[in-house]
Design a protein around this motif. Structure first.
Motif, PDB file in Angstrom:
ATOM      1  N   LEU A  88       0.836  -1.201   0.000  1.00 27.34           N
ATOM      2  CA  LEU A  88       0.000   0.000   0.000  1.00 27.34           C
ATOM      3  C   LEU A  88       0.868   1.246   0.000  1.00 27.34           C
ATOM      4  CD1 LEU A  88      -2.494  -1.163   2.765  1.00 27.34           C
ATOM      5  CD2 LEU A  88      -2.766  -1.359   0.277  1.00 27.34           C
ATOM      6  N   CYS A  89       0.725   2.066  -1.025  1.00 29.26           N
ATOM      7  CA  CYS A  89       1.488   3.316  -1.034  1.00 29.26           C
ATOM      8  C   CYS A  89       0.885   4.325  -0.065  1.00 29.26           C
ATOM      9  CB  CYS A  89       1.627   3.871  -2.445  1.00 29.26           C
ATOM     10  SG  CYS A  89       0.107   4.344  -3.252  1.00 29.26           S
ATOM     11  N   LEU A  90      -0.354   4.111   0.345  1.00 26.08           N
ATOM     12  CA  LEU A  90      -0.976   4.889   1.422  1.00 26.08           C
ATOM     13  C   LEU A  90      -1.417   3.889   2.498  1.00 26.08           C
ATOM     14  CD1 LEU A  90      -3.129   7.486  -0.527  1.00 26.08           C
ATOM     15  CD2 LEU A  90      -0.948   7.859   0.631  1.00 26.08           C
ATOM     16  N   PRO A  91      -0.527   3.608   3.449  1.00 24.44           N
ATOM     17  CA  PRO A  91      -0.810   2.567   4.434  1.00 24.44           C
ATOM     18  C   PRO A  91      -1.937   2.942   5.391  1.00 24.44           C
ATOM     19  CG  PRO A  91       1.193   3.724   5.008  1.00 24.44           C
ATOM     20  CD  PRO A  91       0.760   4.251   3.673  1.00 24.44           C
ATOM     21  N   GLN A  92      -2.421   1.965   6.095  1.00 19.77           N
ATOM     22  CA  GLN A  92      -3.462   2.137   7.101  1.00 19.77           C
ATOM     23  C   GLN A  92      -3.072   1.320   8.326  1.00 19.77           C
ATOM     24  OE1 GLN A  92      -6.691   3.983   6.643  1.00 19.77           O
ATOM     25  NE2 GLN A  92      -5.214   4.870   5.246  1.00 19.77           N
ATOM     26  N   CYS A  93      -2.693   1.990   9.413  1.00 18.85           N
ATOM     27  CA  CYS A  93      -2.315   1.265  10.630  1.00 18.85           C
ATOM     28  C   CYS A  93      -3.549   0.717  11.338  1.00 18.85           C
ATOM     29  CB  CYS A  93      -1.502   2.151  11.565  1.00 18.85           C
ATOM     30  SG  CYS A  93      -2.464   3.409  12.454  1.00 18.85           S
ATOM     31  N   GLY A  94      -4.711   1.339  11.097  1.00 23.12           N
ATOM     32  CA  GLY A  94      -5.950   0.889  11.707  1.00 23.12           C
ATOM     33  C   GLY A  94      -6.128   1.316  13.147  1.00 23.12           C
ATOM     34  N   PHE A 142       9.557  -1.661  -8.465  1.00 22.02           N
ATOM     35  CA  PHE A 142      10.387  -1.931  -9.638  1.00 22.02           C
ATOM     36  C   PHE A 142      11.592  -2.788  -9.255  1.00 22.02           C
ATOM     37  CE2 PHE A 142       9.125   2.006 -12.402  1.00 22.02           C
ATOM     38  CZ  PHE A 142       7.799   1.631 -12.314  1.00 22.02           C
ATOM     39  N   ALA A 143      11.439  -3.568  -8.193  1.00 29.51           N
ATOM     40  CA  ALA A 143      12.451  -4.529  -7.745  1.00 29.51           C
ATOM     41  C   ALA A 143      11.779  -5.893  -7.633  1.00 29.51           C
ATOM     42  CB  ALA A 143      13.021  -4.118  -6.384  1.00 29.51           C
ATOM     43  N   GLU A 144      12.573  -6.946  -7.735  1.00 31.81           N
ATOM     44  CA  GLU A 144      12.006  -8.291  -7.587  1.00 31.81           C
ATOM     45  C   GLU A 144      11.637  -8.595  -6.135  1.00 31.81           C
ATOM     46  OE1 GLU A 144      13.856 -10.873 -11.188  1.00 31.81           O
ATOM     47  OE2 GLU A 144      15.288 -10.298  -9.615  1.00 31.81           O
ATOM     48  N   TYR A 145      12.288  -7.926  -5.186  1.00 27.79           N
ATOM     49  CA  TYR A 145      11.972  -8.056  -3.766  1.00 27.79           C
ATOM     50  C   TYR A 145      11.970  -6.660  -3.157  1.00 27.79           C
ATOM     51  CZ  TYR A 145      12.740 -13.094  -3.915  1.00 27.79           C
ATOM     52  OH  TYR A 145      12.650 -14.427  -4.204  1.00 27.79           O
ATOM     53  N   THR A 146      11.143  -6.470  -2.146  1.00 26.85           N
ATOM     54  CA  THR A 146      11.119  -5.210  -1.423  1.00 26.85           C
ATOM     55  C   THR A 146      10.792  -5.480   0.037  1.00 26.85           C
ATOM     56  OG1 THR A 146      10.316  -2.912  -1.494  1.00 26.85           O
ATOM     57  CG2 THR A 146       8.675  -4.644  -1.819  1.00 26.85           C
ATOM     58  N   VAL A 147      11.090  -4.513   0.883  1.00 25.24           N
ATOM     59  CA  VAL A 147      10.774  -4.599   2.307  1.00 25.24           C
ATOM     60  C   VAL A 147       9.962  -3.367   2.668  1.00 25.24           C
ATOM     61  CG1 VAL A 147      11.709  -4.642   4.663  1.00 25.24           C
ATOM     62  CG2 VAL A 147      12.876  -5.884   2.827  1.00 25.24           C
ATOM     63  N   ILE A 148       8.819  -3.592   3.333  1.00 30.48           N
ATOM     64  CA  ILE A 148       7.951  -2.479   3.731  1.00 30.48           C
ATOM     65  C   ILE A 148       7.361  -2.750   5.115  1.00 30.48           C
ATOM     66  CG2 ILE A 148       7.410  -1.794   1.370  1.00 30.48           C
ATOM     67  CD1 ILE A 148       4.808  -3.218   1.549  1.00 30.48           C
ATOM     68  N   PRO A 149       6.853  -1.696   5.778  1.00 30.15           N
ATOM     69  CA  PRO A 149       6.221  -1.893   7.081  1.00 30.15           C
ATOM     70  C   PRO A 149       4.985  -2.795   6.969  1.00 30.15           C
ATOM     71  CG  PRO A 149       6.617   0.447   6.672  1.00 30.15           C
ATOM     72  CD  PRO A 149       6.888  -0.276   5.395  1.00 30.15           C
ATOM     73  N   GLU A 150       4.730  -3.560   8.013  1.00 33.80           N
ATOM     74  CA  GLU A 150       3.571  -4.460   8.023  1.00 33.80           C
ATOM     75  C   GLU A 150       2.274  -3.713   7.755  1.00 33.80           C
ATOM     76  OE1 GLU A 150       1.382  -7.689  10.998  1.00 33.80           O
ATOM     77  OE2 GLU A 150       2.813  -6.261  11.843  1.00 33.80           O
ATOM     78  N   TYR A 151       2.128  -2.513   8.297  1.00 34.87           N
ATOM     79  CA  TYR A 151       0.875  -1.767   8.121  1.00 34.87           C
ATOM     80  C   TYR A 151       0.732  -1.177   6.716  1.00 34.87           C
ATOM     81  CZ  TYR A 151       3.960   1.988   9.811  1.00 34.87           C
ATOM     82  OH  TYR A 151       5.010   2.844  10.007  1.00 34.87           O
ATOM     83  N   ALA A 152       1.712  -1.419   5.856  1.00 32.66           N
ATOM     84  CA  ALA A 152       1.614  -0.997   4.459  1.00 32.66           C
ATOM     85  C   ALA A 152       1.456  -2.206   3.535  1.00 32.66           C
ATOM     86  CB  ALA A 152       2.852  -0.183   4.068  1.00 32.66           C
TER      87      ALA A 152
END
Length: 185
Positions: A88-94, A142-152
């Protein structure tokens, strides 16, 4: 650390370059995703043109995609390895006041109130040729792997076709929202 291919923007106004990058493992509260599909949005072109004044280069563009969770950091509970997800480019922590308000679409933990170049801990998980590579909107599809926050990360149905649902991360939701909410179609 995973080595994979990524399209890297080394500088504004320069063409993307396919490079081998290193993707560090996820830290606490983060998810590493094997991206299967990505879309290209006008916002990515704006990045490449240098329209984001606070964006640092080199950067891996892309902010709409779909993939499969490869690994999770400590404390991640909403997804597990093997789950299909949409970043999600606009995450939601909830949990924040904005997420709890049905009139809002911006989370207080969103990259819009934080740096777009680095993850919330102010570091990146990408490197190439000994240089730090920045994230774009925390997503960098645009990468084969990425790392992002869980809430995203949004977990999706296991039967969902990743090459189609990747557009839900930005293109469809933005277009649908504009048509319904702004144009009143």
């Amino acid at each position: 650390v995973i080595r994979c291919r990524a399209a890297v923007a080394w500088a504004a106004g320069k063409p993307l370059s396919i490079e081998e990058v290193e993707v560090a493992p996820p830290k606490a509260g983060e998810v590493r995703i094997k991206l299967v599909a990505t879309g290209i949005c006008r916002t990515d072109e704006h990045l490449l043109q240098g329209c984001f004044p606070n964006m640092e280069f080199p950067v891996i563009p892309g902010h709409e995609g779909a993939g499969i969770v490869e690994s999770i950091g400590e404390g991640v509970t909403s997804v597990k390895p093997g789950d299909k997800v949409i970043p999600l480019c606009l995450p939601q922590c909830g949990e924040c006041s904005f997420c709890m308000n049905p009139e809002s679409s911006y989370c207080l933990k969103c990259h819009i109130s934080e740096s777009q170049n680095v993850l919330p801990d102010k570091t990146t998980r990408f490197s190439c040729k000994g240089k730090q590579i920045y994230h774009f909107m925390w997503v960098s599809t645009f990468a084969e792997y990425t790392v992002i926050p869980e809430y995203a990360v949004a977990k999706i149905d296991a039967a969902a076709p990743l090459d189609k649902v990747c557009l839900l991360g930005c293109g469809f939701s933005t277009g649908y929202g504009a048509a319904i909410n702004t144009a009143k179609v």
